[in-house]
Design a protein around this motif. Structure first.
Motif, PDB file in Angstrom:
ATOM      1  N   GLU A  18      -5.851   6.448  -1.138  1.00  0.00           N
ATOM      2  CA  GLU A  18      -5.890   5.289  -0.238  1.00  0.00           C
ATOM      3  C   GLU A  18      -6.535   4.081  -0.915  1.00  0.00           C
ATOM      4  N   GLY A  19      -7.572   4.322  -1.722  1.00  0.00           N
ATOM      5  CA  GLY A  19      -8.173   3.217  -2.457  1.00  0.00           C
ATOM      6  C   GLY A  19      -7.206   2.613  -3.460  1.00  0.00           C
ATOM      7  N   TRP A  20      -6.417   3.461  -4.103  1.00  0.00           N
ATOM      8  CA  TRP A  20      -5.384   2.981  -5.034  1.00  0.00           C
ATOM      9  C   TRP A  20      -4.375   2.094  -4.296  1.00  0.00           C
ATOM     10  N   GLY A  21      -3.908   2.538  -3.127  1.00  0.00           N
ATOM     11  CA  GLY A  21      -2.949   1.744  -2.368  1.00  0.00           C
ATOM     12  C   GLY A  21      -3.506   0.389  -1.969  1.00  0.00           C
ATOM     13  N   ASN A  22      -4.762   0.358  -1.541  1.00  0.00           N
ATOM     14  CA  ASN A  22      -5.395  -0.908  -1.164  1.00  0.00           C
ATOM     15  C   ASN A  22      -5.504  -1.845  -2.362  1.00  0.00           C
ATOM     16  N   ALA A  23      -5.982  -1.308  -3.487  1.00  0.00           N
ATOM     17  CA  ALA A  23      -6.155  -2.138  -4.682  1.00  0.00           C
ATOM     18  C   ALA A  23      -4.821  -2.669  -5.172  1.00  0.00           C
ATOM     19  N   LEU A  24      -3.803  -1.806  -5.205  1.00  0.00           N
ATOM     20  CA  LEU A  24      -2.490  -2.236  -5.672  1.00  0.00           C
ATOM     21  C   LEU A  24      -1.937  -3.351  -4.789  1.00  0.00           C
ATOM     22  N   HIS A  28       0.836  -1.208   0.000  1.00  0.00           N
ATOM     23  CA  HIS A  28       0.000   0.000   0.000  1.00  0.00           C
ATOM     24  C   HIS A  28       0.867   1.254   0.000  1.00  0.00           C
ATOM     25  N   GLU A  29       1.853   1.300   0.911  1.00  0.00           N
ATOM     26  CA  GLU A  29       2.716   2.480   0.970  1.00  0.00           C
ATOM     27  C   GLU A  29       3.553   2.604  -0.294  1.00  0.00           C
ATOM     28  N   TRP A  30       3.984   1.457  -0.851  1.00  0.00           N
ATOM     29  CA  TRP A  30       4.711   1.496  -2.117  1.00  0.00           C
ATOM     30  C   TRP A  30       3.816   2.028  -3.222  1.00  0.00           C
ATOM     31  N   GLY A  31       2.516   1.771  -3.132  1.00  0.00           N
ATOM     32  CA  GLY A  31       1.568   2.320  -4.102  1.00  0.00           C
ATOM     33  C   GLY A  31       1.569   3.837  -4.091  1.00  0.00           C
ATOM     34  N   HIS A  32       1.742   4.439  -2.905  1.00  0.00           N
ATOM     35  CA  HIS A  32       1.840   5.900  -2.830  1.00  0.00           C
ATOM     36  C   HIS A  32       3.119   6.394  -3.511  1.00  0.00           C
TER      37      HIS A  32
END
Length: 348
Positions: free
Chosen positions: A255-261, A221-225
Motif C-alpha cells: 500500500e505504501g508503494w501504491g501511494n508513493a507511485l 495506486h491500483e496501477w502500482g499494484h
C-alpha cells in the motif's frame, strides 16, 4: 480525415480545512492521448475503414476514400504493439465486459479533406449526472498514460502486459452474497487490483457514493499494484488499511508503494480520494508528509514517505532530528531495485 479527441477532465480540489472534492466548476477539455480512433462504414455500422492512435495532443489523421458514408469512433483503449508496448482497455463489468466507445454523427467524406472532432462529456448537469458519463473511461486511461510514462523514464522499451480496467457507474462499495465481490452486478466493495484470468483493476463508479474516474491518485495506486505484480512481485495478503494501522509488513509495503507511485506519476504529493453526495466529500493526505501516528515498518504512511523521499529533490527536515533528507535519486534506481533485487530476493 483529421481531428482531435477530447474529454471533460474534472479536477480534484482540496478544502482549506482538509478534505477533497470534485471541482466541476473548473472542468477542462483535455486531450485523449494514444486512444484508438476508427472510421466506420455507416452502411453497416461495423466495418472499420481506417484506424490509428491519437497523439499527445489528442489529434489523429487517417486516409479514407472520397464520397463514403462514415462515422468516427474513439475506443477506450490504448494499444501499441512495438516496444515500448501496451494494451490497456476500459470495459464495463456490468455489461458483459463491453468496451467503452464514443462516436460521432454520420457524414459523407466528399472530395476534400475534412476535420471531425470528438468530445466526451462528463454527463454532469450541475447537480447530478443526467447524461452518459462518456468522459470517465478516457479520464481513467489518461491517468494510466501518465503512470506508464513514469516507467518509460527508467525503461524506454518496457512492454506492459495487457490490462483491463473494469469501471461502471454501477460499481458500488458493497459486497455480494457471502461477503465477496459480485463483479457482474457491480458489487465490488472497493477499488482494487486482482491478477490472473478475469483480473485487472476494478474501480468504483457509483454517483453520490464513491466515484474514481477523476481520482487520479487512486487509479495510479491500483496501477502500482499491477506494476508490482507484473514487473516485480507482490507478497501482500491484502485486506483493509488506513491511517495509523499497524499492518503486516507485506501489506504495509504494497500500500505504501501504491501511494508513493501515485505521487510520482501525477507529480502531486497530495493524495486525494473523492466520494459522498455530489462527489463533494473525500479525504487527502501529503505523501511527502511524515507518518505521525504509529510510524514504523508496519505503517504504509512511513513506507510511502521513505520511497518518495528517495525519489524527490525536496530537502525535508525530519521531525525532531535536525537532519535533512538530501537524497534525490529519481525513479530509475527505484525501478531497478524493484524489477531486479526485490523480485529475486528470497521470502523472509
Amino acid at each position: 480525415l483529421s481531428g482531435t479527441v477530447t474529454f471533460d477532465l474534472v479536477p480534484v480540489s482540496s478544502r482549506t480545512f482538509g478534505g477533497a472534492f470534485l471541482d466541476y466548476g473548473n472542468t477542462q477539455a483535455a486531450p485523449a492521448r494514444n486512444v484508438t480512433v476508427e472510421v466506420i462504414d455507416a452502411s453497416d455500422g461495423q466495418t472499420v475503414l481506417a484506424s490509428g492512435p491519437t497523439d499527445d495532443a489528442g489529434a489523429y489523421s487517417l486516409s479514407i476514400l472520397n464520397f463514403s458514408d462514415v462515422f468516427v469512433r474513439a475506443r477506450a483503449e490504448m494499444v501499441q504493439v512495438e516496444a515500448p508496448g501496451w494494451d490497456v482497455r476500459v470495459i464495463d463489468n456490468t455489461n458483459g465486459d463491453a468496451l467503452y466507445v464514443i462516436r460521432g454523427a454520420d457524414f459523407n467524406t466528399g472530395a476534400s479533406s475534412l476535420t471531425r472532432d470528438l468530445h466526451a462529456d462528463s454527463g454532469w448537469n450541475g447537480s447530478g449526472y443526467s447524461a452518459p458519463r462518456a468522459a470517465a473511461p478516457l479520464a481513467i486511461l489518461d491517468a494510466i498514460y501518465d503512470a506508464m510514462a513514469l516507467v518509460l523514464t527508467a525503461d524506454p522499451v518496457a512492454v506492459f502486459p495487457s490490462l483491463d480496467i473494469h469501471w461502471s457507474p454501477s460499481n458500488r462499495p458493497v459486497l455480494g452474497a457471502g461477503g465477496v465481490p459480485d463483479i457482474s452486478m457491480g458489487e465490488i466493495g472497493t477499488s482494487f487490483y486482482r491478477s490472473g484470468p478475469g483480473g485487472g483493476i476494478f474501480l468504483l463508479g457509483a454517483e453520490n457514493s464513491d466515484t474514481e474516474e477523476y481520482d487520479r491518485h487512486v487509479i495510479s495506486h491500483e496501477w502500482g499494484h499491477y506494476l508490482e505484480a507484473e514487473f516485480s512481485r507482490s507478497d501482500s495478503i491484502g485486506g483493509p488499511h488506513t491511517t495509523g494501522d499497524q499492518l503486516d509488513m507485506r501489506v504495509a509495503f504494497g500500500e505504501g508503494w501504491g501511494n508513493a507511485l501515485s505521487a510520482m506519476a501525477t507529480g502531486d504529493t497530495m493524495y486525494s480520494d473523492t466520494l459522498g453526495a455530489g462527489q463533494g466529500q473525500g479525504f487527502d493526505f501529503d505523501v511527502d508528509g511524515e507518518a505521525r501516528v504509529n510510524p514504523g515498518w508496519y505503517n504504509e504512511f512511513s513506507i510511502h514517505e521513505i520511497l518518495y523521499d528517495i525519489f524527490d529533490a525536496a530537502q525535508d527536515l525530519q521531525q525532531g532530528s535536525g537532519v535533512y533528507d538530501n537524497v534525490n535519486l529519481g525513479f530509475a534506481p527505484i525501478f531497478d531495485v524493484f524489477v531486479n533485487v526485490q523480485r529475486m530476493n528470497p521470502v523472509i
